[in-house]
Each structure stands twice: as C-alpha cells, then as structure tokens.
Design a protein around this motif. Structure first.
Motif, short mmCIF file in Angstrom:
data_model
loop_
_atom_site.label_atom_id
_atom_site.label_comp_id
_atom_site.label_asym_id
_atom_site.label_seq_id
_atom_site.Cartn_x
_atom_site.Cartn_y
_atom_site.Cartn_z
N GLY A 10 41.12 5.96 -20.54
CA GLY A 10 40.92 4.61 -21.10
C GLY A 10 42.25 3.97 -21.46
O GLY A 10 42.33 3.14 -22.36
N GLY A 13 42.90 0.11 -21.84
CA GLY A 13 42.16 -0.60 -22.89
C GLY A 13 43.04 -0.97 -24.08
O GLY A 13 44.26 -0.75 -24.09
N TYR A 14 42.38 -1.51 -25.07
CA TYR A 14 43.06 -2.07 -26.26
C TYR A 14 43.88 -1.00 -27.00
O TYR A 14 45.11 -1.09 -27.09
N PHE A 36 38.34 0.46 -15.42
CA PHE A 36 38.30 -1.00 -15.62
C PHE A 36 36.93 -1.53 -15.99
O PHE A 36 36.61 -2.68 -15.73
N SER A 39 38.45 -3.36 -19.02
CA SER A 39 39.84 -3.84 -19.05
C SER A 39 40.14 -4.52 -17.71
O SER A 39 39.50 -4.23 -16.70
N ASP A 66 37.17 6.92 -12.59
CA ASP A 66 36.05 6.98 -13.52
C ASP A 66 35.92 8.42 -13.98
O ASP A 66 35.96 9.34 -13.15
N LEU A 67 35.72 8.63 -15.27
CA LEU A 67 35.57 10.02 -15.75
C LEU A 67 34.34 10.68 -15.15
O LEU A 67 34.25 11.91 -15.09
N PHE A 88 40.42 8.17 -24.98
CA PHE A 88 39.94 6.88 -25.48
C PHE A 88 38.74 6.37 -24.69
O PHE A 88 37.98 5.55 -25.19
N ALA A 89 38.61 6.80 -23.42
CA ALA A 89 37.63 6.15 -22.54
C ALA A 89 36.21 6.26 -23.08
O ALA A 89 35.70 7.36 -23.30
N ALA A 90 35.61 5.11 -23.29
CA ALA A 90 34.21 5.05 -23.74
C ALA A 90 33.77 3.60 -23.63
O ALA A 90 34.62 2.70 -23.59
N ASN A 107 27.89 7.62 -19.68
CA ASN A 107 29.33 7.32 -19.62
C ASN A 107 30.11 8.10 -20.68
O ASN A 107 31.11 8.76 -20.37
N SER A 130 39.00 10.03 -29.72
CA SER A 130 38.78 8.76 -30.44
C SER A 130 37.39 8.73 -31.03
O SER A 130 36.43 8.40 -30.35
N SER A 132 35.01 7.51 -34.64
CA SER A 132 34.83 6.24 -35.33
C SER A 132 34.21 6.45 -36.70
O SER A 132 33.41 7.38 -36.89
N TYR A 185 38.46 6.28 -36.45
CA TYR A 185 39.11 4.99 -36.71
C TYR A 185 38.20 4.13 -37.57
O TYR A 185 37.00 4.10 -37.37
N PRO A 188 40.10 -1.33 -36.10
CA PRO A 188 41.39 -1.68 -35.53
C PRO A 188 41.50 -3.18 -35.24
O PRO A 188 40.57 -3.76 -34.67
#
Ligand code: NAD
Ligand code: WQD
Length: 356
Positions: A10, A13-14, A36, A39, A66-67, A88-90, A107, A130, A132, A185, A188
């Motif tokens: 990921g 991404g941000y 993508f 993103s 792609d994972l 991070f990818a999610a 996913n 990552s 949350s 997190y 953010p």
C-alpha cells in the motif's frame, strides 16, 4: 553495515507514501507494492512515489501488485532481499465495508494471509501492521490504553482490522520466529510539510479534514457536522488527530524496536493523547489557513462514537517515540498540499506556492 530493505504494502497510499519518505531519509531501501485500488496510477506508476523520490532524491523500487496475486507477491519476495515488512495495504471505507463485506474480508484478510505466507517462504519474519483505534469500539474509559478490550466493533472494516490483529497474535504464538508490532493509529491528518505529497484517494472520502479542505477551497458549499448533542465540551465529537509525518516516524521507531528486541507480538497506540472536538478543529483550521468554513449541525452519523483519544505512554516509553507537530501544523500542511495540488496527483505537474 549494508542498508536494510523494507517491503511496503500500500506504498502509493496516503500513510504509506509519507512513511516511505521517512524510511528513505533514514537510509533504508524501499520496495513498495500497490494495486491502485485507492491511489492514483499513471502508466503503471505511482505519481505519489515519484514525488517521494523528488523529495528525498532517492529511488523507490515499485511493483504494481495486488496482495491477492499470490504468485506475483511470492516472486517479488524471492527476487528482493527483504528485511522488514510494513503492511499498509487495505481498503478502509467504513460505509462501503457494510455494503460489500466479502470484498473487505477478502482484500484485507486474505491479502494479509498471502503476505504472511510469502514472508515465511522468504524467511522474513519482521512485520509492522497498520491497525486502528477502531478495534477498541466504544471506549469504556479515556484516555484509552492498549489493554482496553477490543473486538466490540460495529462495522466490517473495523472487524477486518481486529481479525487481522487476532491472526497475527496466533501466528506469533505458534512460531517464535515472528516479531510483529501492530500500530493502532488514531486519526491521521495533515500532509508532508513540503506540500508535495498528501492524501488523494480514488474512492470517495468522508473524513473530516479532507472534507473541510474541500469546503475551504470552494469545491463544496458547507461542512455538515454530525451531531451537536454529545456529552462533550461543545456537543461535537472528539478525536485524537495526529500529523501523518509523526505517524510515519512511529513506524521507524517500531522497526528499531523489532531490530533491537524479541517482541513476538505487541501493540502500540499512535496518537497525540489530546482530543479535539469538531468545532475546535474547524476553528484551528480557519485560523491556520485564513479561510472560512461554513457549517451546519445535523443528526449524529450512524455508528459514530462520542469521543476517543489515546494514552500514548507505552509508545513513548518502549518505542522512544513522540509526536512533534502541532494542530496548527496539521492544518497548515494539509492546506499547503491542497492549494499546491488542487487536483491531487491527477495533474502530476508540480506547482509551488512560493513558500517552499
Ligand atoms: P490509503 O487507501 O491511502 O492507502 C492504502 C493503499 O493500499 C492504497 O494505495 C491502495 O490502493 C492499496 N491497496 C489496498 N488493497 C490492496 C491490495 N489488495 N493489494 C495492493 N494494494 C492494495 O489508506 P491509508 O489512509 O494510507 O491507510 C493505510 C493503512 O492504515 C490501512 O491499512 C488503514 O486501514 C490503516 N488506517 C488508516 C487510518 C486513516 O484514517 N487513514 C486510520 C487507522 C488505520
Ligand atoms: C471525525 C469526526 C465525525 C466528517 C474514521 C474511521 C476509523 C479510522 C479513522 C481507519 C467525527 C465528524 C466527520 C464530516 C463531521 N480509520 N465529522 N462531518 O469517524 O473518527 O474515524 O477514520 O481505521 O475507522 O471510522 O473519522 O474523520 O470520519 O470523523 O462532523 O463531514 O468528525 O462525526 O466526530 P472517524 P472522521
């Protein structure tokens, strides 16, 4: 000692792109993947990562992957020598996750399973995940500590984050090779101080600061505040907003911890420890950006919690990490990104606003 290589999922991404800046500046090599789904892609490349290369003057090895493409993931792992993974990818849209639960479970959870398999096959067991604050559900006390109960979550996205945490705990219990840190997190916000990278999702976004910036720049008429009758200082919801660069530096602290010790499995909150209400955020944003945010207060948003903010002592003590950016800087940097890039990465020509 030769530089360590970090595999970043990921990465376009941000949060991923901001983290890669910090990794490169700290001397790590980076191999990034992204599909993508959220993103911007230009000719198979990630404009966000081109900007990262421009900021740092260092290259990023990037694969469009792609994972869920197990074979390709495996191939990359066998080709590159990976020391650490930051995952991070999610997909992360709460509303969408309620409509398409299977897509979210596939996913986020299957993607993580394939990642763990590829890592194990390549002999890489060092992972930063990552997570949350959403895993806490409705807080039973505040500020919230890492040992607060988890799992009482009202949305599918949040449950994917929670199930993955549980899976990582099981994996590390079963095999002592694994060294895993989950970072929870809080909210953010902000952007890189240069204004060259920031948040530019391809899916519709509903988070407060990006929405506020849309209003400030004139793309939306007014902000809708969800709920003015909470039991908080001014009736609006309270969150712990954290500058994305501070969040990124938390990942470097986690890598240090994994390098220096046998962690097995551990979770840390990443926030500032301070709660701001929606009205306070608007006030800070207006002052920092010299804009006006018209708003109206409506009913509460379904599934929203009243307030949440972190107890960050554990990350301070054990990761030797702390935040350095103020709320003013969170707003200023977000606004700088927005005004320098009103169309985000889509027009990849780089504008400057004269201030750096
Ligand atoms: P983001 O959408 O900007 O970045 C995630 C990236 O992962 C995107 O570029 C997307 O295209 C990519 N991706 C998604 N599924 C993929 C797949 N199967 N294969 C390859 N790439 C894939 O989101 P972000 O805000 O940078 O969030 C990063 C991580 O942090 C996520 O795991 C998210 O759940 C978590 N998180 C985010 C927040 C937040 O408010 N932004 C808060 C807590 C946790
Ligand atoms: C913040 C505050 C809203 C928009 C979400 C995810 C969570 C986590 C972080 C990933 C709340 C209010 C918002 C608007 C408003 N993500 N608000 N008007 O809800 O804390 O959390 O992002 O893990 O899982 O659910 O963030 O930015 O949407 O809302 O009044 O137009 O702003 O009610 O009080 P939230 P947010």
């Amino acid at each position: 000692m030769s530089p360590k290589t970090v595999f970043v999922t990921g990465g376009a991404g941000y949060i991923g792109s901001h983290c890669i800046v910090e990794l490169l500046q700290a001397g790590y090599n980076v191999v990034a993947v992204d599909n993508f789904t959220n993103s911007v892609c230009e000719d198979g490349e990630a404009p966000s990562l081109k900007r990262v290369e421009m900021i740092t003057g260092k290259p990023v090895t990037f694969y469009q992957c792609d994972l869920l493409n197990k074979a390709k993931l495996r191939e990359i792992f066998l080709k590159q020598h990976i020391d650490f993974v930051i995952h991070f990818a999610a997909i992360k849209a709460v509303g969408e996750s309620m409509q398409f639960p299977v897509m979210y479970y596939e996913n986020n959870i299957i993607g993580t399973i394939y990642l763990l398999e590829a890592m194990k096959e390549a002999g890489c067991y060092q992972l930063v995940y990552s997570s949350s604050c959403t895993v806490y559900g409705n807080p039973q006390y505040l500020p919230i500590t890492e040992d607060h109960p988890t799992g009482n979550i009202t949305n599918v996205y949040g449950r994917t984050k929670y199930f993955i945490e549980e899976m990582l705990k099981d994996v590390s219990a079963a095999d002592k090779e694994w060294n895993i840190i989950s970072l929870r997190y809080f909210n953010p916000v902000g952007a890189h101080p240069s204004g060259h990278i920031g948040e530019d999702p391809t899916k519709a976004f509903t988070n407060l600061m990006p929405y506020m910036a849309q209003v400030a720049i004139g793309h939306k008429d007014s902000l809708t505040i969800f709920g003015g009758d909470y039991a908080t200082k001014d009736g609006t919801g309270i969150r712990d907003y954290i500058h994305v660069v501070d969040l990124a530096s938390g990942h470097l602290a986690a890598l240090q911890k994994l390098s220096n010790s046998v962690v097995r499995y551990k979770t840390y909150n990443l926030g500032t420890g301070q709660g701001y209400s929606v009205l306070e955020l608007i006030d800070n944003f207006e002052k920092a950006t010299k804009t006006k945010i018209p708003y109206k207060i409506v009913e509460r948003r379904l599934g929203d919690i009243e307030q949440i903010y972190a107890d960050v002592r554990l990350a301070k003590e054990e990761l030797k990490w702390e935040t350095k950016y103020s709320m003013k800087e969170m707003c200023e940097h977000f606004w700088k990104w927005k005004t320098m890039n009103p169309d985000g990465y889509r027009k990849s020509s780089i504008q400057t606003n004269g201030s750096g």
